[in-house]
Design an enzyme around this catalytic site. Structure first.
Site, PDB file in Angstrom:
ATOM      1  N   HIS A 123       0.839  -1.210   0.000  1.00 57.92           N
ATOM      2  CA  HIS A 123       0.000   0.000   0.000  1.00 57.92           C
ATOM      3  C   HIS A 123       0.871   1.256   0.000  1.00 57.92           C
ATOM      4  O   HIS A 123       0.732   2.128  -0.856  1.00 57.92           O
ATOM      5  CB  HIS A 123      -0.914  -0.030   1.222  1.00 57.92           C
ATOM      6  CG  HIS A 123      -1.773   1.187   1.364  1.00 57.92           C
ATOM      7  ND1 HIS A 123      -3.095   1.211   0.994  1.00 57.92           N
ATOM      8  CD2 HIS A 123      -1.495   2.444   1.800  1.00 57.92           C
ATOM      9  CE1 HIS A 123      -3.588   2.427   1.200  1.00 57.92           C
ATOM     10  NE2 HIS A 123      -2.637   3.191   1.700  1.00 57.92           N
ATOM     11  N   GLU A 124       1.782   1.315   0.964  1.00 64.34           N
ATOM     12  CA  GLU A 124       2.620   2.511   1.065  1.00 64.34           C
ATOM     13  C   GLU A 124       3.528   2.635  -0.156  1.00 64.34           C
ATOM     14  O   GLU A 124       3.812   3.739  -0.613  1.00 64.34           O
ATOM     15  CB  GLU A 124       3.452   2.485   2.354  1.00 64.34           C
ATOM     16  CG  GLU A 124       2.613   2.546   3.630  1.00 64.34           C
ATOM     17  CD  GLU A 124       1.585   3.668   3.636  1.00 64.34           C
ATOM     18  OE1 GLU A 124       1.837   4.725   3.024  1.00 64.34           O
ATOM     19  OE2 GLU A 124       0.510   3.473   4.229  1.00 64.34           O
ATOM     20  N   HIS A 139       1.728   4.415  -2.833  1.00 67.62           N
ATOM     21  CA  HIS A 139       1.853   5.876  -2.640  1.00 67.62           C
ATOM     22  C   HIS A 139       3.237   6.336  -3.100  1.00 67.62           C
ATOM     23  O   HIS A 139       3.380   7.386  -3.726  1.00 67.62           O
ATOM     24  CB  HIS A 139       1.721   6.240  -1.164  1.00 67.62           C
ATOM     25  CG  HIS A 139       0.326   6.235  -0.628  1.00 67.62           C
ATOM     26  ND1 HIS A 139      -0.706   6.937  -1.204  1.00 67.62           N
ATOM     27  CD2 HIS A 139      -0.197   5.646   0.485  1.00 67.62           C
ATOM     28  CE1 HIS A 139      -1.806   6.755  -0.474  1.00 67.62           C
ATOM     29  NE2 HIS A 139      -1.521   5.981   0.546  1.00 67.62           N
ATOM     30  N   HIS A 153       3.450   6.753  -6.692  1.00 67.20           N
ATOM     31  CA  HIS A 153       2.717   7.965  -7.103  1.00 67.20           C
ATOM     32  C   HIS A 153       3.647   9.183  -7.026  1.00 67.20           C
ATOM     33  O   HIS A 153       3.598  10.066  -7.876  1.00 67.20           O
ATOM     34  CB  HIS A 153       1.518   8.137  -6.172  1.00 67.20           C
ATOM     35  CG  HIS A 153       0.415   9.000  -6.705  1.00 67.20           C
ATOM     36  ND1 HIS A 153      -0.629   9.416  -5.909  1.00 67.20           N
ATOM     37  CD2 HIS A 153       0.184   9.538  -7.927  1.00 67.20           C
ATOM     38  CE1 HIS A 153      -1.452  10.155  -6.633  1.00 67.20           C
ATOM     39  NE2 HIS A 153      -0.984  10.250  -7.853  1.00 67.20           N
TER      40      HIS A 153
END
Ligand SMILES: [Zn+2]
Length: 697
Positions: free
Chosen positions: A482-483, A486, A489
């Site tokens: 998940h991180e 990010h 991104h």
């Protein structure tokens, strides 16, 4: 003269003010002390004020270049100093740094208000905005202009002088309060320990929990294992401990963080935050803070958020009720009381999972060594987006556990970014997991070159004893992915302007790249390749992968109710149209849960006194719903790969990179999504993903 000389000397000695002659322009961590920050921030804010005054005082008529582009490039020193300060305050803090943080937070907020309400600057932005159709801007520039104008309006630039001053005062005070709130939660978490004194206290705990508790004890100078309130320790403890009394103690400590009388009591702080936010919303003509906050989101208004949350609430409660029946039946089968208490849920759920799906956490973890899961995340980024990650062990960071990676286009191509990975829990780090940046991407380099981003991922995994590999649960591995989503991104960002770079998107879009990336962890092919036993190096058996997949809806009623309850309480407190000075937070929480028919045994993800999403900053205030909003997009987005028949389909991956991971906020998020998918998102894949509608499997 004397004073001037000592100023000059201290400036020369202050590593935050000099040039950073370091690899990649990383901060010179080893030389930085807490005391360097106050003078550096003074100088940085002054330099930013000078930049802003110069833009506003220009005699040239406003143009995009001399106003918006100049504003986006203004305040370099402040951007650089803030990057290092906020990151260290979150993941390697100290009492000295916390004191600086308490002092600085309101002053930085006041500085932000000053910039974003500067009358001369705002007049130029308004003039540009009025003639935007005639300016021949490209779509990104048009969007950047809109975003800056919105920042100024939302900071109070259009208010009359009296209201503007009050607005700035509220923002300043909120910064003080939110800083205090986060520090109080950290104090409650770091201060707590449950000592496990003998074998009876350790009953039921598998080796990895014992090892983590021993390690936590050793780090705190105890010769017995301890349970702290680090999520990666307290959750496994609640899952495995046979000792109902100890589970109850740990659970009570965990769910009452921030709610103890005394120096770290967060209740009066949260109350004042809510009152000030309500007043601030009123200055903007909104009826509640939720209404005000949601104007700048994809959802646009509270009604749309409630509709989404209520769509999952009923089916989630029904599913949780079925889950509870299974837990009660299991307790009875063990000749134990059928009444399940909140501190029993995870314990019995794990037992049910073992019976129903024939595997348990302890069986899975040996296949999920941290290093292998990091390699898996990097490999997926390589196959999807052509990135390669090369560790730079010679480059020091702020803590020996932090790893630094060079990120390049595959095949030794251009430097794309720098990635810092900080995976372990420690007493100086706040709880949770997050991504942030030391440097944000833009094309503000010389001759318009791409400025290379420096991105950091923080996790809070319990570190194994020296020499032992850190083993993750499947949930931990999911958090890692998940991180990292990010992180991608931030790393893949390819825009012209910082204002719209990377994760600086609307907040109900920001969880799309992160939640989407979790899907690749669950791909059987990825598991076969990377989930290997830490001793034998054997790949995870097919049967275990199948069982993990069969169990993917397991306990989702519980998870969804906990999440949605927290999100609905968030909407309730931020939906208040007046906040009384003696507002009883516990009563607001209780009333909303009663209205919803919330099953108390399930609990909530976060109760108000430690709900950092809402009260440690404004980032997720009236915004805890964003995970579910983004999940609608993310579940629908992954279907594009399913439809293509290949989780690494190059055409879909390239479209995803271009429209989502690289685009930042340079495009309206709804348009960006439609450009990727060819249509708007459907809600059904999210409901299926959570097992909340019947699927034919
Ligand atoms: Zn996230």
């Amino acid at each position: 003269m004397e004073a001037a000389r000592s100023d000059a000397a201290s400036a020369a000695d202050n590593p935050l003010l000099g040039a950073w002659d370091t690899p990649y322009g990383l901060p010179p961590f080893a030389a930085i002390r807490a005391g360097h920050f106050p003078p550096a921030f003074e100088a940085a804010m002054q330099a930013h004020r000078d930049d802003v005054e110069a833009i506003a005082a220009s005699r040239e008529p406003p143009t995009f270049a001399n106003t918006i582009r100049a504003l986006d490039r203004a305040g370099r020193l402040l951007e650089r100093t803030s990057g290092v300060f906020h990151n260290l305050a979150a993941s390697e803090t100290s009492p000295e740094l916390q004191a600086v943080q308490r002092d600085l937070a309101p002053r930085l907020a006041a500085h932000g208000s000053w910039v974003h309400t500067h009358a001369g600057l705002f007049a130029r932005i308004e003039a540009l905005h009025a003639e935007r159709e005639a300016l021949a801007l490209d779509p990104e520039q048009r969007r950047v202009l809109e975003r800056y104008r919105s920042d100024f309006v939302r900071a109070g630039a259009k208010l009359d002088p009296e209201a503007k001053a009050r607005h700035a005062e509220i923002v300043r005070r909120l910064a003080e309060l939110t800083t205090r709130f986060g520090q109080n939660v950290l104090a409650d978490e770091a201060g707590y320990r449950l000592e496990l004194r003998d074998e009876a206290d350790l009953a039921g705990l598998p080796d990895f929990v014992r090892a983590a508790a021993r390690q936590a004890g050793a780090e705190r100078g105890f010769d017995v294992p301890v349970v702290t309130l680090s999520r990666s320790l307290v959750v496994p403890f609640l899952t495995f401990s046979e000792r109902r009394d100890l589970r109850e103690r740990a659970w009570r400590a965990w769910t009452t963080r921030g709610e103890h009388e005394g120096a770290h009591d967060n209740r009066p702080i949260a109350r004042e935050i809510l009152a000030l936010r309500c007043e601030l919303a009123g200055l903007h003509g909104a009826r509640s803070y939720a209404e005000h906050a949601l104007q700048d989101t994809m959802a646009r208004e509270p009604g749309h958020v409630r509709t989404l949350l209520e769509q999952v609430w009923k089916p989630a409660c029904a599913r949780a009720a079925q889950e509870l029946e299974a837990l009660e039946a299991l307790a009875l089968s063990r000749d134990e009381p059928a009444r399940i208490e909140p501190w029993d849920w995870l314990f019995y759920a794990e037992k049910v999972r073992k019976v129903r799906y024939d595997f348990d956490e302890a069986q899975v973890k040996p296949y999920f060594a941290l290093d292998r899961m990091v390699a898996a995340a990097f490999d997926c980024a390589g196959r999807l987006f052509g990135l390669s990650f090369v560790e730079q062990p010679q480059v020091p960071a702020y803590h020996p556990d932090v790893k630094v990676y060079e990120v390049r286009a595959r095949g030794g191509g251009a430097l794309v970014g720098v990635f810092l990975h900080d995976n372990f829990a420690r007493a100086t780090k706040r709880s949770g997991a997050w991504m942030s940046s030391y440097r944000v991407q833009s094309r503000h380099g010389e001759r318009g070159d791409r400025v290379v981003p420096i991105v950091v991922n923080n996790n809070n995994f319990a570190k194994a004893a020296p020499g032992e590999p850190t083993l993750l649960s499947f949930e931990d591995a999911r958090t890692l992915f998940h991180e990292f989503g990010h992180g991608l991104h931030g790393l893949l960002s390819d825009v012209g302007y910082e204002r719209v770079a990377g994760t600086r998107v609307l907040r109900d879009f920001v969880e799309l790249p992160s939640q989407l990336f979790e899907h690749w962890l669950a791909e059987p092919e990825v598991l076969k390749r990377h989930a290997r036993h830490y001793v034998t190096h054997e790949p995870i058996p097919d049967a275990l992968v199948e069982r993990i997949h069969a169990a993917r809806h397991f306990n989702q009623g519980h998870e969804t109710v906990r999440y949605a309850a927290s999100a609905l309480v968030d909407m309730a407190v931020h939906g208040l149209e007046t906040v009384a000075p003696q507002l009883d937070l516990a009563a607001v929480e209780r009333d909303e849960l009663e209205r919803l028919g919330h099953p108390a045994v399930v609990g909530m993800n976060h109760r108000l006194p430690h709900f950092q999403h809402l009260f440690s900053s404004a980032a997720y205030a009236a915004g805890y719903y964003v995970y579910l909003w983004a999940e609608v997009l993310e579940a629908d987005a992954y279907e594009a790969f399913v439809e293509a028949g290949d989780p690494f389909d190059p055409t879909v991956a390239e479209r995803l990179r271009r429209c989502v991971y690289a685009a930042g906020d340079s495009v309206d998020p709804t348009e960006a999504y439609v450009a990727f998918r060819g249509r708007h998102a459907h809600i059904e894949p999210m409901l299926q993903q959570r097992g909340l509608i019947d699927v034919d499997d």
